[in-house]
Design an enzyme around this catalytic site. Structure first.
Site, PDB file in Angstrom:
ATOM      1  N   ASN A  68      -1.298   2.629  -5.311  1.00 12.08           N
ATOM      2  CA  ASN A  68       0.273   2.863  -5.002  1.00 12.08           C
ATOM      3  C   ASN A  68       0.696   4.080  -5.422  1.00 12.08           C
ATOM      4  OD1 ASN A  68      -0.248   1.533  -7.589  1.00 12.08           O
ATOM      5  ND2 ASN A  68       2.008   1.299  -7.664  1.00 12.08           N
ATOM      6  N   GLU A  93       4.146   6.157  -6.062  1.00 11.62           N
ATOM      7  CA  GLU A  93       5.784   5.812  -6.249  1.00 11.62           C
ATOM      8  C   GLU A  93       6.438   7.219  -5.762  1.00 11.62           C
ATOM      9  OE1 GLU A  93       5.942   2.024  -9.327  1.00 11.62           O
ATOM     10  OE2 GLU A  93       6.698   4.358  -9.965  1.00 11.62           O
ATOM     11  N   CYS A 149       1.854   1.744  -0.894  1.00 12.40           N
ATOM     12  CA  CYS A 149       1.097   0.890  -1.322  1.00 12.40           C
ATOM     13  C   CYS A 149      -0.281   1.011  -1.337  1.00 12.40           C
ATOM     14  CB  CYS A 149       1.530  -0.675  -0.730  1.00 12.40           C
ATOM     15  SG  CYS A 149       3.003  -1.302  -0.758  1.00 12.40           S
ATOM     16  N   GLU A 195      -2.697  -0.904  -0.725  1.00  6.15           N
ATOM     17  CA  GLU A 195      -3.422  -1.477   0.455  1.00  6.15           C
ATOM     18  C   GLU A 195      -3.425  -0.318   1.570  1.00  6.15           C
ATOM     19  OE1 GLU A 195      -1.493  -5.085  -1.521  1.00  6.15           O
ATOM     20  OE2 GLU A 195      -1.117  -3.017  -1.307  1.00  6.15           O
ATOM     21  N   CYS A 222       2.826  -6.944  -0.179  1.00  8.11           N
ATOM     22  CA  CYS A 222       3.953  -6.815   0.324  1.00  8.11           C
ATOM     23  C   CYS A 222       3.652  -7.440   1.738  1.00  8.11           C
ATOM     24  CB  CYS A 222       4.818  -5.778   0.215  1.00  8.11           C
ATOM     25  SG  CYS A 222       4.153  -4.109   1.178  1.00  8.11           S
ATOM     26  N   CYS A 258       2.320  -4.784   4.214  1.00  5.66           N
ATOM     27  CA  CYS A 258       1.014  -4.391   3.826  1.00  5.66           C
ATOM     28  C   CYS A 258       0.108  -5.612   4.461  1.00  5.66           C
ATOM     29  CB  CYS A 258       0.289  -4.276   2.396  1.00  5.66           C
ATOM     30  SG  CYS A 258       0.756  -2.794   1.883  1.00  5.66           S
TER      31      CYS A 258
END
Length: 133
Positions: A42, A44, A53, A55, A86, A89
């Protein structure tokens, strides 16, 4: 490559996540149809929700390498229970993997939860929905 390779890759790459705001680092590893393993973390951004993310990062690495089918997924985070992808994803995983594709969700403490893409996203929106009747 074995399941251990996915776990080792996701675990090792997790430390490279860029999570200065939440301090919630996530690592992912996906296996392409060729057998090659692609890592992701991930990333940010101070302008939430503009992050990426783990994934999605692993999928992007796979696609950049010329593959478009994933056959296995492993996601790990420092959380009390295995962390689920999420919604976005889940849809991304469904785009590149079959419903029966195994997905392992894990914690750094060793807890694991085995599932599939179909179980994560029942009723997925697929290319079939784009066809005209």
């Amino acid at each position: 490559m074995s399941d251990t390779d996915l776990k080792a890759t996701a675990t090792a790459i997790r430390d490279k996540a860029y999570a200065p705001y939440s301090n919630f680092k996530v690592g992912a590893a996906i296996r392409g149809a060729s057998g090659r393993v692609y890592p992701g973390v991930n990333v940010e951004n101070v302008a939430y929700p503009e992050g990426t993310c783990a994934e999605a990062g692993a999928i992007a690495a796979m696609v950049a390498a010329g593959e478009t089918e994933l056959t296995e997924v492993y996601v790990i985070a420092d959380s009390p229970a295995p962390v689920p992808p999420c919604g976005g994803c889940r849809q991304k995983l469904a785009e590149f993997g079959k419903g029966e594709t195994p997905v392992t969700l894990a914690t750094v403490d060793g807890a694991e939860f085995a599932t599939t893409i179909a179980d994560l996203l029942p009723g997925a929106f697929t290319p079939a929905h784009m066809e005209k009747g």
